[in-house]
Design a protein around this motif. Structure first.
Motif, PDB file in Angstrom:
ATOM      1  N   ASP A  99     -13.933 -44.080  -7.213  1.00 22.23           N
ATOM      2  CA  ASP A  99     -14.323 -45.049  -8.255  1.00 22.23           C
ATOM      3  C   ASP A  99     -15.575 -44.478  -8.933  1.00 22.23           C
ATOM      4  N   PRO A 100     -15.422 -44.082 -10.207  1.00 17.29           N
ATOM      5  CA  PRO A 100     -16.558 -43.425 -10.875  1.00 17.29           C
ATOM      6  C   PRO A 100     -17.791 -44.324 -10.936  1.00 17.29           C
ATOM      7  N   ARG A 101     -17.573 -45.672 -10.803  1.00 16.47           N
ATOM      8  CA  ARG A 101     -18.725 -46.575 -10.893  1.00 16.47           C
ATOM      9  C   ARG A 101     -19.428 -46.728  -9.556  1.00 16.47           C
ATOM     10  N   SER A 102     -18.837 -46.111  -8.493  1.00 17.86           N
ATOM     11  CA  SER A 102     -19.405 -46.293  -7.142  1.00 17.86           C
ATOM     12  C   SER A 102     -19.726 -44.949  -6.511  1.00 17.86           C
ATOM     13  N   ALA A 103     -20.739 -44.978  -5.640  1.00 21.38           N
ATOM     14  CA  ALA A 103     -21.102 -43.754  -4.907  1.00 21.38           C
ATOM     15  C   ALA A 103     -20.223 -43.588  -3.676  1.00 21.38           C
ATOM     16  N   ALA A 104     -19.362 -44.566  -3.445  1.00 15.99           N
ATOM     17  CA  ALA A 104     -18.513 -44.510  -2.227  1.00 15.99           C
ATOM     18  C   ALA A 104     -17.480 -43.399  -2.350  1.00 15.99           C
ATOM     19  N   ARG A 105     -17.246 -42.732  -1.235  1.00 18.95           N
ATOM     20  CA  ARG A 105     -16.255 -41.650  -1.241  1.00 18.95           C
ATOM     21  C   ARG A 105     -15.106 -41.939  -0.289  1.00 18.95           C
ATOM     22  N   LEU A 106     -15.385 -42.893   0.628  1.00 21.97           N
ATOM     23  CA  LEU A 106     -14.343 -43.261   1.603  1.00 21.97           C
ATOM     24  C   LEU A 106     -14.291 -44.774   1.718  1.00 21.97           C
ATOM     25  N   ILE A 107     -13.111 -45.271   2.047  1.00 22.58           N
ATOM     26  CA  ILE A 107     -13.003 -46.711   2.343  1.00 22.58           C
ATOM     27  C   ILE A 107     -12.385 -46.843   3.735  1.00 22.58           C
ATOM     28  N   LEU A 108     -13.014 -47.681   4.546  1.00 22.12           N
ATOM     29  CA  LEU A 108     -12.485 -47.915   5.894  1.00 22.12           C
ATOM     30  C   LEU A 108     -11.976 -49.350   5.951  1.00 22.12           C
ATOM     31  N   VAL A 109     -10.695 -49.507   6.222  1.00 20.82           N
ATOM     32  CA  VAL A 109     -10.136 -50.858   6.317  1.00 20.82           C
ATOM     33  C   VAL A 109     -10.000 -51.203   7.801  1.00 20.82           C
TER      34      VAL A 109
END
Ligand code: ADP
Length: 387
Positions: A99-109
């Motif tokens: 998400d270019p608007r976020s610094a997140a690179r991974l999502i953990l569900v």
């Protein structure tokens, strides 16, 4: 997505998610309350490995997810203590996040998989228990097989020992009997009445010893399968007359009456003459032994439609108590009435007789009324049947 809708989905599915930035730092945690796990120290700023030690050692896989060479990292059913203190299971799924608007690179569900985890745990436990039981069963089976082999070996040894001992004991009896007869006939000098009576008593006991050793030898031979029947067509009427003649002295000594009747046109049977005579002799001898003086022993032979000739040996003797009847053909069994009757015996005769009848392909059974008498039935296959 509308935050309220997202919230609802997370709550219903018992889901939470965590966004992870560079250096595996936690950036945002959403919906943790829905999965009902209290002990998750998942807070922004900490590293993912600190929060979830289960990921330790999975760094390469995480790198692969980050690099896009692995679509996801799935770790199922991690156990934790739930809010209510009970054991819970959580499944982790780590995926790339772009998400270019976020610094997140991974999502953990994170999913609460307590239901399936508990079922899986129970299944695994049952499977392990089953494996253990089946291993124990295999072990017990092997032990049983070994015990069986040992028992067979011991039985063979016992049989051999009995055969050798009986044989060695019986051998000297022949010359002893010969010398006794010589003495009793006065061949070695005249005997006075006391000496004669004493020698008669010795003779009686030697004969008894011979019967016992013969029985033991027969039993050992039959049990070890070392008995050969010389099967041939037999005329049962003739055989019965012969055996009756042989036992006449025993019956005469008790003033017993012997009646023999046979149906006309009695078919020939297939049997071993010596052993068939032994079978019939044993039944006649027992009938006489367990019938008081002046009793009657009746024998009747008739063909049965089933391809057998049946011989019935009936006596007017002491009979057999109902509780003793099931044990009568067991080796060494003697009914209480036999001991009370004062007659000697080993309890082997009927056992051997039944084995011999079985070897002929026939059957043996009896009916009896205490104090009134017994009837023993034995069948021999006719020649047509045996062919
Ligand atoms: P034994 O006569 O040597 O004791 P058997 O095996 O021939 O041994 O018989 C077993 C037991 O069956 C006898 O001890 C006796 O109690 C009982 N029995 C056999 N035949 C008769 C019979 N005709 N009447 C009553 N009892 C019998």
């Amino acid at each position: 997505m509308n935050p309220e809708i997202l919230e609802t989905i997370l709550a219903i599915q018992r889901l939470a998610y965590v966004l992870i930035g560079d250096n595996l730092r936690v950036l945002e945690v959403v919906g943790l309350a829905h999965i009902g796990i209290r002990l998750f120290p998942l807070t922004p700023g900490r590293t993912l490995i600190e929060c979830l030690p289960e990921l330790m050692g999975a760094e390469d896989a995480i790198e692969a997810v980050l690099a896009g060479t692995q679509p996801q990292l799935l770790i199922e059913h991690i156990n934790r203590t739930g809010a209510d203190g009970a054991l819970c299971y959580i499944t982790l799924c780590l995926r790339p996040y772009h998400d270019p608007r976020s610094a997140a690179r991974l999502i953990l569900v994170l999913t609460n998989t307590t239901q399936s985890g508990t079922a899986l745990q129970a299944l695994t436990q049952h499977r392990n228990e089953l494996r253990l039981l089946s291993a124990q069963l295999a072990q017990q089976n092997a032990a049983l097989e070994q015990a069986n082999l040992d028992l067979q070996r011991l039985d063979e040894m016992r049989s051999n020992f009995v055969a050798v001992a009986a044989h060695e004991l019986r051998n000297p009896l022949t010359p002893i009997l010969g010398y006794l007869e010589l003495l009793l006939e006065g061949e070695c000098g005249m005997l006075n009445p006391t000496q004669h009576e004493t020698l008669q008593a010795v003779l009686k006991n030697v004969l008894r010893l011979r019967t016992i050793t013969t029985d033991l030898l027969d039993l050992a031979r039959i049990e070890s399968g070392r008995i050969d029947l010389n099967l041939q067509p037999l005329d049962l009427r003739y055989l019965l007359e012969m055996v009756c003649h042989e036992y006449q002295p025993q019956l005469a000594a008790k003033q017993q009456t012997l009646q023999l009747t046979t149906a006309p046109d009695l078919p020939q049977v297939l049997g071993d003459e010596t052993r068939a005579a032994q079978i019939l002799g044993n039944l006649i001898s027992n009938a006489s032994k367990y019938t008081p003086e002046s009793g009657t022993i009746s024998l009747h032979a008739a063909a049965k439609h089933t391809g057998y000739v049946q011989v019935a040996v009936n006596d007017t003797g002491i009979g057999i108590a109902v509780e003793d009847q099931p044990h009568l053909f067991n080796a060494f069994f003697r009914a209480r009435s036999a001991a009370a009757n004062g007659s000697a015996g080993t309890g082997l005769g009927l056992h051997i007789t039944r084995l011999l009848v079985g070897l002929h392909g026939g059957q043996i059974w009896f009916t009896s009324t205490p104090s009134q008498g017994s009837t023993f039935f034995v069948t021999f296959p006719t020649i047509d049947r045996s062919a």
